[in-house]
Design a protein around this motif. Sequence first.
Motif, short mmCIF file in Angstrom:
data_model
loop_
_atom_site.label_atom_id
_atom_site.label_comp_id
_atom_site.label_asym_id
_atom_site.label_seq_id
_atom_site.Cartn_x
_atom_site.Cartn_y
_atom_site.Cartn_z
N ARG A 1 40.93 44.60 63.65
CA ARG A 1 41.49 43.60 62.76
C ARG A 1 41.11 43.90 61.31
O ARG A 1 41.96 43.89 60.44
CB ARG A 1 40.97 42.23 63.19
N TYR A 2 39.80 44.15 61.07
CA TYR A 2 39.38 44.43 59.70
C TYR A 2 39.94 45.76 59.20
O TYR A 2 40.29 45.89 58.02
CB TYR A 2 37.85 44.42 59.58
N ASP B 1 43.17 48.72 55.54
CA ASP B 1 44.19 49.74 55.27
C ASP B 1 45.36 49.17 54.48
O ASP B 1 45.86 49.81 53.56
CB ASP B 1 44.67 50.37 56.57
N GLN B 2 45.78 47.96 54.83
CA GLN B 2 46.88 47.33 54.10
C GLN B 2 46.47 47.03 52.65
O GLN B 2 47.23 47.29 51.72
CB GLN B 2 47.35 46.04 54.77
N TYR C 1 34.65 43.98 53.39
CA TYR C 1 35.07 43.79 52.00
C TYR C 1 35.39 45.14 51.39
O TYR C 1 35.06 46.19 51.96
CB TYR C 1 33.98 43.06 51.20
N LEU C 2 36.02 45.11 50.23
CA LEU C 2 36.34 46.32 49.48
C LEU C 2 35.71 46.26 48.10
O LEU C 2 35.71 45.20 47.47
CB LEU C 2 37.86 46.47 49.30
N GLY D 1 47.97 51.09 41.38
CA GLY D 1 47.22 52.02 40.55
C GLY D 1 45.72 51.85 40.66
O GLY D 1 44.97 52.42 39.86
N ILE D 2 45.25 51.06 41.62
CA ILE D 2 43.82 50.85 41.83
C ILE D 2 43.46 51.54 43.13
O ILE D 2 43.81 51.08 44.21
CB ILE D 2 43.48 49.35 41.90
N LYS D 3 42.76 52.66 43.02
CA LYS D 3 42.41 53.45 44.20
C LYS D 3 40.93 53.33 44.49
O LYS D 3 40.11 53.32 43.57
CB LYS D 3 42.81 54.89 44.00
N ALA D 4 40.61 53.24 45.77
CA ALA D 4 39.21 53.11 46.19
C ALA D 4 39.03 53.77 47.54
O ALA D 4 39.99 53.95 48.30
CB ALA D 4 38.82 51.64 46.27
N ASP D 5 37.80 54.14 47.81
CA ASP D 5 37.46 54.69 49.12
C ASP D 5 37.29 53.54 50.10
O ASP D 5 36.76 52.49 49.74
CB ASP D 5 36.16 55.48 49.04
#
Length: 93
Positions: A1-2, A7-8, A28-29, A17-21
């Motif tokens: 689920r997380y 991924d979404q 959380y991200l 334009g905001i990229k993160a690992d």
Amino acid sequence: RYRRRRDQALKTFAEMGIKADPGEGTFYLWLPVPHGFSSLEFTEKLLLEASVLVTPGTAYGPHGVGYFRVSLTVPEALLATALERIGTVIKRR
């Protein structure tokens, strides 16, 4: 689920334009704030203009400067709505 939510959210933020690992094993991200904003300025902008609450990275100490945190603990429909609202704010800047 997380993972599905993560991924979404990562895909949607990348389109903005905001990229993160992706975080491993977290709900959380950590995302970099757009250029020209501090962590606090950007999170206030999202709250005031999009009615979306995210946490400024500075709330977690000096390593959080320049980042904001998004929780993945909300239902997918609510997360999708928040991402849509965030995208609207980013497009306007």
